[in-house]
Enzyme design. Sequence first.
Site, short mmCIF file in Angstrom:
data_model
loop_
_atom_site.label_atom_id
_atom_site.label_comp_id
_atom_site.label_asym_id
_atom_site.label_seq_id
_atom_site.Cartn_x
_atom_site.Cartn_y
_atom_site.Cartn_z
N SER B 138 49.23 0.12 78.59
CA SER B 138 48.43 -0.97 77.99
C SER B 138 48.12 -2.07 78.85
O SER B 138 49.20 -2.47 79.87
CB SER B 138 49.08 -1.36 76.67
N TYR B 151 55.58 -5.91 72.55
CA TYR B 151 54.91 -4.81 72.82
C TYR B 151 54.62 -4.70 74.28
O TYR B 151 54.59 -3.88 74.99
CB TYR B 151 53.67 -4.73 71.94
#
Lengths: 463, 245
Positions: B138, B151
């Site tokens: 990501s 995250y």
Amino acid sequence: MKSLESWGRYPQVEQRTHSLVWRTDNLPREGTPLLPHGLGRSYGDSCLNAGGTLLLTSGLDRFISFDPSTGVVRCEAGVTLDMILRLAAPRGWFLPVTPGTKFVTVGGAIANDVHGKNHHRGGTFGRYVRRFELLRSDGSRRVCAPDENPDWYGATIGGLGLTGLVTWAEVQLKPISNPYVLQETVPFGNLDEFLVVARESEKDYEFTMAWVDCLARGKKVGRGLLYRGNFAPPQFDGLPLAKSHLSHGIGLAVPMDMPAFCLNRLSVSAFNWLYYHRQNGKPTQRLTHYDPFFYPLDAIYAWNRIYGKRGFLQFQCVVPYDTARDALKEILERSSRGGLPSFLSVLKTFGDIPSPGWMSFPRQGVTLAMDFANRGEKTWRLVEELDRLTREAGGAVYPAKDARMSPESFAAYFPRHAEFARYLDPGFSSSFWRRVNPVSLPFSLEAERGVAAAQPQSLLAIR
Amino acid sequence: MKKVIVLGATSAIAQATVRLLAARGASLYLVGRNAANLEAVAKDAATRGAAKVESQAVDLNDFNAHEGLVDAAYTELGGLDGVVLAHGVLGDQAEAQKSWEATEAVLRTNFLSAVSLLTVLANRFEAQKAGTIVVISSVAGDRGRQSNYVYGASKGALNVFLQGLRNRLAKSGVAVVTVKPGFVDTPMTAHLPKNKLFASPDKVARGLLSAADARKNEVYVPGIWALIMLIIRTIPEAMFKRMKL
């Protein structure tokens, strides 16, 4: 709250949305009425749910099985007809019935029991739906087929998404030898000529439909061009693209809302005149790929935006043969007089093949579809007038294209509506349904009248 | 990639990738947690033209199952030449700040389970001297931000691990492709308000496969994120720490 539009972009309403992801999931508990919503290609308010929640089915887009030897495809309800064609056409199978756009979902095709150019031969889409699963807001699941839960099967086909959510369906495709259509175009000078040519064409042609010039008046009322065709025989199998599902990769798009002045009497008039005279009055024949034959408007992505922000109203009716000539003449004259004429109008004959759906729209006779730019009150009154003329002629108006029909008309067009209402999912509703059933009392009117005779003030007390 | 194991096959990006691979006629070994959802994806892939589809429902946080899982994939497909590692969770940053358990859960799924699986797979690929390993990371791993740094840390750690793995496997002819999507319109982000930067899973899947075909190292999909993240990374830390991001 999101404003999701129907294809006609009228009416505009506010509603919540919930995206469905897995066919085995339960329905959400939103506390407001639910309505399945596929690609939103219904023109009016049958795919809208003001103040309620739309269940977006675009995530239910998986295939379950396809048998190239029998042509039976099973898929989730959000799979589009375009996806089915991409899968099946290269393997020699085609949709048994297709509307004028391939951008509709299987769920939407069932809920509206859609029809196409072959209605006189093949009937409606619902006839080819072998079975489907219906998920209700109480969590129950039923497999529905002609011989399994036949009442639920009949209520759901053409049931406007109101009996529950169709999670998956199984459809019988039909074999084709190649993706080509032999098409012939025949001009006709007025409505009487159309009726003759159309009935005649039904014998030898699987597909027929006619474009009608909405501006022609007097003796020329109802003049236009009839398109008829059949899938090409096997000697055309060797042509290039024979294994392709598409004839053209490049489409056009309407990039923005067109301002209202682009669509005026003069431009509509010019379009219609050019369209008619392109033919020089003689029949012409040509070979075409199925894509431009069945889906000419799909090549112009978001064509509904040419009508601008205010959108447009569609009107499609069917009238029986014995009243067709006079009623359609009246309807065409009324609309050509009524301010802004229809940009694109289509005539077609429906055959007598019955649909399994109780609320199915197509029935034997002649159908006429028109669209009118939304100019407010004036346009609404015109469409309401056309609705009244249709009712008087013993015909019916198509809910998928309607935004104005009256509750009385709805009851007259769909004689099985009371029976159907018993199969409604209590957790489901739509803007259309509330419009054509404006007062839904928790008891029957007949019973209420009986009580009222004894206690005259009871009706008021109930309110 | 002709024989591919897809880890986290029911995620939106993985599903879109599976469709494209199926249409190419690849053989697929699909792994996901929910058996019913996994079956839906497997049947879709088989219908769309996959040469073979096998699947196994397993929780990838069970590290002990990883070796057996890879064995099963090799046996069922008769070998493997591709990996698409797509499983992951977004987590809840506020929750993670309050509780180590919540933080650990994100790190376990996004980083540790990926490392465990890749340890097994990398050794096989290194030995067979062929294959392509594609991992969905990501843009959040490029720089820590207060709104989602747990995250982000799990993905940042993953990125560094993949860099090392790529360096190690380069001489064996094994490609390691790190895919960094920006915002994707998936059930994982269903609760977020959407803007023009959101890409469809299909678009991300196409970017992912073309990167795999070209055996690229690190790609941003859509490409605009390479520019956005360049700017984000360039901001001096003294200034960055005062920003609301």
